[in-house]
Write a protein that holds these residues in place. Structure first.
Motif, mmCIF file in Angstrom:
data_model
loop_
_atom_site.group_PDB
_atom_site.id
_atom_site.type_symbol
_atom_site.label_atom_id
_atom_site.label_comp_id
_atom_site.label_asym_id
_atom_site.label_seq_id
_atom_site.Cartn_x
_atom_site.Cartn_y
_atom_site.Cartn_z
ATOM 1 N N GLY A 140 0.820 -1.829 0.577
ATOM 2 C CA GLY A 140 0.101 -0.324 0.252
ATOM 3 C C GLY A 140 0.602 1.010 0.035
ATOM 4 O O GLY A 140 0.742 2.600 -0.639
ATOM 5 N N PHE A 141 2.173 1.235 0.173
ATOM 6 C CA PHE A 141 2.818 2.202 0.763
ATOM 7 C C PHE A 141 3.895 2.445 -0.400
ATOM 8 O O PHE A 141 5.038 3.424 -0.254
ATOM 9 N N PHE A 142 3.807 1.242 -0.894
ATOM 10 C CA PHE A 142 5.452 1.389 -1.964
ATOM 11 C C PHE A 142 5.433 3.025 -2.667
ATOM 12 O O PHE A 142 4.147 2.410 -3.167
ATOM 13 N N ASN A 143 6.358 2.963 -2.839
ATOM 14 C CA ASN A 143 7.164 3.994 -3.725
ATOM 15 C C ASN A 143 5.677 5.378 -3.598
ATOM 16 O O ASN A 143 5.587 6.265 -4.326
ATOM 17 N N VAL A 144 5.301 5.279 -2.319
ATOM 18 C CA VAL A 144 4.986 6.523 -1.767
ATOM 19 C C VAL A 144 5.496 7.719 -1.505
ATOM 20 O O VAL A 144 6.473 7.436 -0.863
ATOM 21 N N PRO A 145 5.919 8.576 -2.881
ATOM 22 C CA PRO A 145 6.814 10.602 -1.773
ATOM 23 C C PRO A 145 6.477 10.760 -0.280
ATOM 24 O O PRO A 145 5.509 10.587 0.324
ATOM 25 N N GLY A 146 8.551 10.753 0.368
ATOM 26 C CA GLY A 146 8.048 11.456 1.693
ATOM 27 C C GLY A 146 7.412 10.851 2.231
ATOM 28 O O GLY A 146 7.623 10.238 3.301
ATOM 29 N N ILE A 147 7.504 9.000 2.257
ATOM 30 C CA ILE A 147 7.142 7.432 2.957
ATOM 31 C C ILE A 147 8.258 6.884 3.207
ATOM 32 O O ILE A 147 8.380 6.100 2.049
ATOM 33 N N ARG A 148 8.830 6.329 4.242
ATOM 34 C CA ARG A 148 9.184 5.260 4.737
ATOM 35 C C ARG A 148 8.754 4.118 5.516
ATOM 36 O O ARG A 148 7.901 4.972 6.480
ATOM 37 N N VAL A 149 8.394 3.252 5.032
ATOM 38 C CA VAL A 149 7.890 2.050 5.977
ATOM 39 C C VAL A 149 8.881 0.892 6.472
ATOM 40 O O VAL A 149 10.047 0.627 5.754
ATOM 41 N N TYR A 150 8.537 1.062 7.363
ATOM 42 C CA TYR A 150 9.556 -0.344 8.472
ATOM 43 C C TYR A 150 8.566 -1.580 8.352
ATOM 44 O O TYR A 150 7.652 -1.071 9.484
ATOM 45 N N VAL A 151 8.848 -2.290 7.877
ATOM 46 C CA VAL A 151 8.056 -3.600 8.445
ATOM 47 C C VAL A 151 9.102 -4.454 9.255
ATOM 48 O O VAL A 151 9.498 -5.291 9.221
ATOM 49 N N LEU A 152 7.918 -5.026 10.432
ATOM 50 C CA LEU A 152 8.856 -5.794 11.569
ATOM 51 C C LEU A 152 7.476 -7.372 11.289
ATOM 52 O O LEU A 152 7.080 -7.170 11.666
ATOM 53 N N TYR A 153 8.853 -8.315 11.567
ATOM 54 C CA TYR A 153 7.381 -9.503 11.329
ATOM 55 C C TYR A 153 8.255 -10.558 11.928
ATOM 56 O O TYR A 153 9.992 -10.463 12.062
#
Length: 435
Positions: free
Chosen positions: A146-159
């Motif tokens: 959902g957030f992939f390549n959305v400008p100005g946003i970095r996502v950290y996914v912990l699993y």
């Protein structure tokens, strides 16, 4: 509309602040200051509305002027280019299929709505927004995509390492770019604890704009309300009067959204909390004692949560009244063996193939209809495509199932995840590192 903290009802913030901060500073959870009440006239219109139009009408109550109607229509249209069909298994049991989005799981609804809402709210921010998310399976893949390549946003996914399916891991850990996947040596509750600690870390908040994409974020819950109304609307008119909805439950965001829908006016008699061996909420419903504990691994892995954070929202909705809660919720937990048997029995008797989570929902629904009220119509939530759990499902039914193209494509990609100890300082270092 304003939003308050479950730990301080005097606190009031805008939707923008609630979404971008993710969690109040007092470590509570945001809730709408009032649950909108739908008019009988609106409910009469619901069966005639396409899903996107219904989603827009319901979202307006929560956005309440912070986003123009034109932008909200565009947001909803972009977020939901897929359906949520209701499929009959018998004359009184239906499956609500919530896996027709990009990652084939119900969390596509919340993740895609939230990512686009955040993109609108951060258009004028000078700092990069850092999204922190813990996952026991489907949340991570939905949020990552959902957030992939959305400008100005970095996502950290912990699993949790070794505790998600291969397909789930591939969906969230092969994207790269603005999505950093962290394979934590621990269980889901450890991942969630790291995210919560980071969200409350004053040092991080002073340096970065930080939020969460877990169901602790109110932006994940709001769009989940929509498909409960859509499910009811798809029933034959003669079946809408006495309805029970069974929700396979892990972190309880999905059930919370259904309960909010009921308080808004959705005609649901009762909800079934269908759990796997992680049964702290069914236990509470039976004993009025909440006893969180480490999660247990099961074949319905996205529900492996031992201390569900959204239970605080349910307590808040019912004023911490156990008596009021059990009028609306009936709960039961099921073993892996019962889940396997239900998958096998259902495909043999009806031709319908459940995933392990939907099978738990069906178990709860059928037991409720058999022992509590056999006159009701039942809907259970089928939350993920069975192919996402291909090895488990194939072993149960004794034959191969085909993979949708989007899943087979991601299986060919190399993993880009970063192994990480269950240690806050290690997580802090990753989040503050200059990429």
């Amino acid at each position: 509309m304003k939003f308050y903290s479950t730990k301080n009802k005097l606190l009031r913030v805008s939707l923008k602040e609630a979404v971008l901060t993710g969690m109040p500073p007092d470590h509570g959870l945001y809730m709408p200051e009032t649950v909108p009440t739908l008019t009988p006239e609106f409910l009469k219109r619901v069966p005639d509305l396409p899903f996107q139009e219904l989603a827009f009408e319901l979202a307006r109550y929560f956005v309440d002027g912070e986003i123009s109607d034109d932008k909200l229509i565009d947001l909803v249209s972009d977020a939901f280019p897929f359906d949520a069909p209701l499929v009959p298994l018998s004359d009184h049991i239906y499956a609500l299929e919530l896996f027709h989005g990009p990652t084939l799981a119900f969390k596509d609804f919340g993740a895609r709505f939230m990512s686009r809402l955040m993109a609108l709210f951060t258009q004028n921010l000078s700092k990069e927004l850092k999204i922190l998310v813990a996952t026991s399976g489907d949340t991570g893949s939905a949020v990552a995509n959902g957030f992939f390549n959305v400008p100005g946003i970095r996502v950290y996914v912990l699993y949790p390492a070794g505790k998600v399916s291969e397909i789930q891991e591939k969906q969230m850990a092969t994207l790269g770019k603005n999505v950093i996947a962290l394979k934590v040596h621990g269980v889901f509750d450890d991942c969630q604890a790291l995210v919560k600690k980071a969200l409350a870390d004053k040092k991080l908040r002073e340096s970065f704009v930080i939020s969460s994409a877990n169901s602790i974020n109110i932006a994940r819950l709001i769009p989940q309300i929509f498909y409960y109304f859509y499910a009811w609307a798809q029933l034959p008119e003669t079946k809408r009067d006495k309805l029970v909805m069974s929700v396979p439950s892990g972190n309880f965001g999905n059930l919370t959204a259904g309960l909010i829908a009921k308080q808004m006016g959705l005609p649901v008699d009762r909800f079934v909390d269908a759990a796997n061996r992680n049964d702290v909420v069914p236990e509470y419903l039976q004993t009025a004692r909440f006893n969180p504990r480490p999660s247990v691994q099961t074949i319905s892995s996205a529900m492996d949560v031992g201390n569900p954070s959204n239970f605080d929202r349910i307590l808040d909705l019912y004023g911490h009244s156990h008596k009021a809660m059990i009028r609306d919720i009936w709960g039961k937990a099921y073993s892996d063996e019962e889940t396997r048997d239900k998958i096998r029995e259902t495909i043999e008797n009806t031709g319908y193939l459940c995933d392990p989570h939907g099978a738990v929902g069906l178990l709860g629904l059928q037991e409720y209809l058999e022992h509590v009220d056999n006159t009701a119509t039942g809907i259970f939530l089928e939350t993920a495509h069975p192919a996402k759990f291909k090895p488990v499902v194939e072993e149960i039914i004794g034959k191969e199932i085909s993979l949708p193209e989007r899943l087979s494509e991601c299986l060919e990609k190399p993993l880009l995840s970063v192994p990480m100890e269950n240690d806050y300082e290690a997580f802090f270092g990753v989040v503050t590192r200059n990429e």
